[in-house]
Design an enzyme around this catalytic site. Sequence first.
Site, PDB file in Angstrom:
ATOM      1  N   GLU A 136       5.167  11.599  39.966  1.00 14.17           N
ATOM      2  CA  GLU A 136       6.324  10.494  40.029  1.00 14.17           C
ATOM      3  C   GLU A 136       5.719   9.061  40.475  1.00 14.17           C
ATOM      4  O   GLU A 136       4.995   9.345  41.595  1.00 14.17           O
ATOM      5  CB  GLU A 136       7.483  10.715  40.786  1.00 14.17           C
ATOM      6  CG  GLU A 136       8.704   9.706  40.507  1.00 14.17           C
ATOM      7  CD  GLU A 136       9.941  10.036  41.220  1.00 14.17           C
ATOM      8  OE1 GLU A 136      10.847   9.512  40.761  1.00 14.17           O
ATOM      9  OE2 GLU A 136      10.048  10.819  42.279  1.00 14.17           O
ATOM     10  N   GLY A 272       7.345  10.946  51.394  1.00 10.17           N
ATOM     11  CA  GLY A 272       7.792  11.812  52.507  1.00 10.17           C
ATOM     12  C   GLY A 272       7.617  13.200  51.738  1.00 10.17           C
ATOM     13  O   GLY A 272       7.293  14.127  52.488  1.00 10.17           O
ATOM     14  N   MET A 274       8.553  15.126  47.431  1.00  6.36           N
ATOM     15  CA  MET A 274       8.653  14.923  45.983  1.00  6.36           C
ATOM     16  C   MET A 274       9.224  16.290  45.406  1.00  6.36           C
ATOM     17  O   MET A 274       9.057  17.278  45.589  1.00  6.36           O
ATOM     18  CB  MET A 274       7.219  14.917  45.323  1.00  6.36           C
ATOM     19  CG  MET A 274       7.294  14.837  43.827  1.00  6.36           C
ATOM     20  SD  MET A 274       8.292  13.339  43.211  1.00  6.36           S
ATOM     21  CE  MET A 274       8.925  13.933  41.868  1.00  6.36           C
ATOM     22  N   GLU A 275      10.415  16.114  45.000  1.00  4.98           N
ATOM     23  CA  GLU A 275      11.174  16.989  44.170  1.00  4.98           C
ATOM     24  C   GLU A 275      10.935  17.794  43.171  1.00  4.98           C
ATOM     25  O   GLU A 275      11.705  18.285  42.402  1.00  4.98           O
ATOM     26  CB  GLU A 275      12.715  16.381  44.020  1.00  4.98           C
ATOM     27  CG  GLU A 275      12.714  15.576  42.566  1.00  4.98           C
ATOM     28  CD  GLU A 275      12.570  14.164  43.039  1.00  4.98           C
ATOM     29  OE1 GLU A 275      12.825  13.121  42.066  1.00  4.98           O
ATOM     30  OE2 GLU A 275      11.704  13.618  44.002  1.00  4.98           O
ATOM     31  N   ASN A 276       9.412  18.241  42.611  1.00  7.75           N
ATOM     32  CA  ASN A 276       9.064  18.700  41.688  1.00  7.75           C
ATOM     33  C   ASN A 276      10.134  20.122  41.352  1.00  7.75           C
ATOM     34  O   ASN A 276      10.306  20.765  42.427  1.00  7.75           O
ATOM     35  CB  ASN A 276       7.753  19.262  41.783  1.00  7.75           C
ATOM     36  CG  ASN A 276       6.888  18.228  42.281  1.00  7.75           C
ATOM     37  OD1 ASN A 276       6.782  16.997  41.628  1.00  7.75           O
ATOM     38  ND2 ASN A 276       6.421  18.331  43.532  1.00  7.75           N
ATOM     39  N   GLU A 309      15.502  16.334  48.763  1.00  5.91           N
ATOM     40  CA  GLU A 309      14.925  17.086  47.737  1.00  5.91           C
ATOM     41  C   GLU A 309      15.612  18.104  46.851  1.00  5.91           C
ATOM     42  O   GLU A 309      15.432  18.191  45.814  1.00  5.91           O
ATOM     43  CB  GLU A 309      13.414  17.506  48.173  1.00  5.91           C
ATOM     44  CG  GLU A 309      12.541  16.574  49.260  1.00  5.91           C
ATOM     45  CD  GLU A 309      12.418  15.006  48.133  1.00  5.91           C
ATOM     46  OE1 GLU A 309      12.261  15.338  47.139  1.00  5.91           O
ATOM     47  OE2 GLU A 309      12.303  14.292  48.911  1.00  5.91           O
ATOM     48  N   GLU A 331      17.795   8.352  43.476  1.00  3.85           N
ATOM     49  CA  GLU A 331      17.484   8.127  44.868  1.00  3.85           C
ATOM     50  C   GLU A 331      18.620   7.783  45.680  1.00  3.85           C
ATOM     51  O   GLU A 331      18.824   8.303  46.727  1.00  3.85           O
ATOM     52  CB  GLU A 331      16.527   7.179  44.828  1.00  3.85           C
ATOM     53  CG  GLU A 331      15.049   7.534  44.477  1.00  3.85           C
ATOM     54  CD  GLU A 331      14.519   9.035  44.622  1.00  3.85           C
ATOM     55  OE1 GLU A 331      15.055   9.385  45.431  1.00  3.85           O
ATOM     56  OE2 GLU A 331      13.386   9.539  44.186  1.00  3.85           O
TER      57      GLU A 331
END
Length: 875
Positions: A136, A272, A274-276, A309, A331
């Site tokens: 991202e 901080g 990442m929501e993969n 996340e 977000e």
Amino acid sequence: MPEKRPFERLPADVSPINYGLCLKPDLIDFTFEGKLEAAVQVKQATNQIVMNCADIDIITASYAPEGDEEVHATGFNYQNEDEKVTLSFPSTLQKGTGTLKIDFVGELNDKMKGFYRSKYTTPTGDTRYAAVTQFEATDARRAFPCWDEPAIKATFDISLVVPKDRVALSNMNVIDRKPYPDDENLVEVKFARTPIMSTYLVAFVVGEYDFVEARSLDGVLVRVYTPVGKAEQGKFALEVAAKTLPFYKDYFNVPYPLPKIDLIAIADFAAGAMENWGLVTYRETALLIDPKNSCSSSRQWVALVVGHELAHQWFGNLVTMEWWTHLWLNEGFASWIEYLCVDHCFPEYDIWTQFVSADYTRAQELDALDNSHPIEVSVGHPSEVDEIFDAISYSKGASVIRMLHDYIGDEDFRKGMNLYLTKFQQKNAATEDLWESLEKASGKPIAAVMNTWTKQMGFPLIYVEAEQQEDDKVLKLVQKKFCASGPYTGEDFPMWMVPISICTSDDPTCAKMQILMDKPELTLVLKDIKPDQWVKLNLGTVGFYRTQYSPDMLESLIPAIRDLSLPPVDRLGLQNDLFSLARAGIISTVEVLKVMEAFVNEPNYTVWSDLSCNLGILSTLLSHTDFYEEIQVFVKDVFSPIGERLGWDPKPGEGHLDALLRGLVLGKLGKAGHKATLEEARRRFKDHVEGKHILSADLRSPVYVTILKHGDSTALDTMLKLHKQADMQEEKNRIERVLGAISQPELIQKVLTFALSEEVRPQDTVSVIGGVAGGSKQGRKAAWKFVRDNWEELYNRYQGGFLISRLIKLTVDGFANDKMASEVKAFFESHPAPSAERTVQQCCENILLNAAWLKRDAENIHQYFLQRKAPPAMV
């Protein structure tokens, strides 16, 4: 703003259905080989295919229409500026489906984006590298040629060829693991097919890790991956994640769609977390908790980031924004619901009060500037996306969603969320789509109300005065845009639709009246309110506006702060509004200082935290005067009563918030040079260093900062030694953040040099330099010079990601004269940083505002401090 770069989205004539992707990273030479076999659909006959591609060399490419001969591409034309490649074919590709094959090579870069390398040390002390991803917003194209836009969704079949002693992870579960034919030291790991998803959520990790696992109540396998030997430190996050998944499933009434979810700590990580989808990546400090060495604020931070996340797994991953213009929705929503989730898991954190101090007031601070931007920003070129990962998208976004949730009510809000998620699952949506679902569920004019908050920048100041008429109070409300530079004088009159709630001293926790203010002025009648009763607007500090009371209304609210009859979040809001009105020159700073003295009995951590922040801002401002010592005396006077009440050691029955408050107060007193605090800190630090009595994690920051602020080269050397010995990233960061408190010029230089050394992880350099800038007047000058002198290296290190914006803000925001503003502006004109342009403008504006504030109020403040000390006159 500068000229926007021309930008075009990818043509729609060819689109992917499924990506078959095999990658083989080389962890020694830092390169990787890739094979892509994509099932694509040609929607319009064409002789070229345009895709995104950056820092990748294509070796061969071909297209085979279903049931027909393979056609080889005859040319690859790279448009590097636009991160695209055009594959040209000798004949026209007809409408229909087919297979696109591309063989390519790329590099495992060290820029913390795309497919990159991350350095770690093994338990035996060897340096090794993991291969990890961060896609991202627009960096999947650095790992494989793709249609790298959130709306172009497809399924993915991923396999990784890796050394057989390494862990290989991706979004889905492993379905096969077999020896690699060409090399007996390698294995090929195959993962299950993903759901339909966007490229920016694809992820893979190759490295050495331990893990802890659990099953959530709804049967999802949850694992937390940690550095080798630190599995224990994954337990707290595991517990939070296992509790959170069922909470969201229940809240949205939509099940988590994958069979597993992994949370993994990555050593080098810019953001901080990442929501993969199914494989969430974190900085070590946002995931790892050590029962002995982690402080309370770290636990809370981990809980919030995990909550954030995991919310994205639904809101963002299952339903994805159509384009980056709607990033705020992703977000802002996750930044709001992370608090809902932590409040569910840890009610003792009183987390919603903390929201006001951490997000709401921060967003208002930024949004009062002329150089703010609306929540919704139209984004074109990829370099503009980084700009909007800021407090407006996250914190203002979260604040207006909190206001909306309050206005709709929880039940209808959940109904609307469920409508939205079910209607758009596996698809893309825009902000309007969410409003439509919430409108359906609630019957309220959601779109009309919310457009005033998302499509225009800024927020209102509501001026209120009251007149007693027999047994009623008549309130007159006027709304105007709130500006950091003082009363709004623009030609146009921006207007908001403001949900207003009003309470009285009868019941401070319950709204006596709720109304939607949809015009510039409003007169209301509050029935049966006695003359001696006070009236307060914005119950719970939920509405995104500031309030200015008439002098007599304000006068009647002050005792309610002193006797604590006003709830904590309202005491905080009242003080914060006053402080920002003083900053904007609408009232005198002395008025606020008097109100601050009314907080003598304050027990609440968050209220103190906000007060402390504002005193910090004022303290930075007054460091430009010759009576800086006077504000230190004021700080000591305000904080010493609570410091004495708390003492140094936890008392039986104390909880999370007491620990946070103690750390805050002791740090504040120690920094200000409070004699008893300084002596005790030195005594405890000595015991800590000698190993006689290790400091509890919650006391470390306050003690470290006190020691450094009043310390010499020995203190600094000792801290650097502790840093080197620290095994935990949290402890290293804790030290890095306070080193800047040291005040001798040659030691400041030493800290700045340390910031760029091998000892500090690249993502943490920013907080070391920022700490120096915020530590003292000398530090501020030195840090700014250091950033200018080392600009090439710093810029190159962050390649224009959002860390560069953070660095600039931390370094220059504290200046307070017009000449500095011009100097900053000139420097960035000759050293452009496209992703930080807006930040630079905001900083220059802040410097000018500080200068005006100083000119306007410095003398009054000085007089106030002097007269506080003067003995009372003899009568």
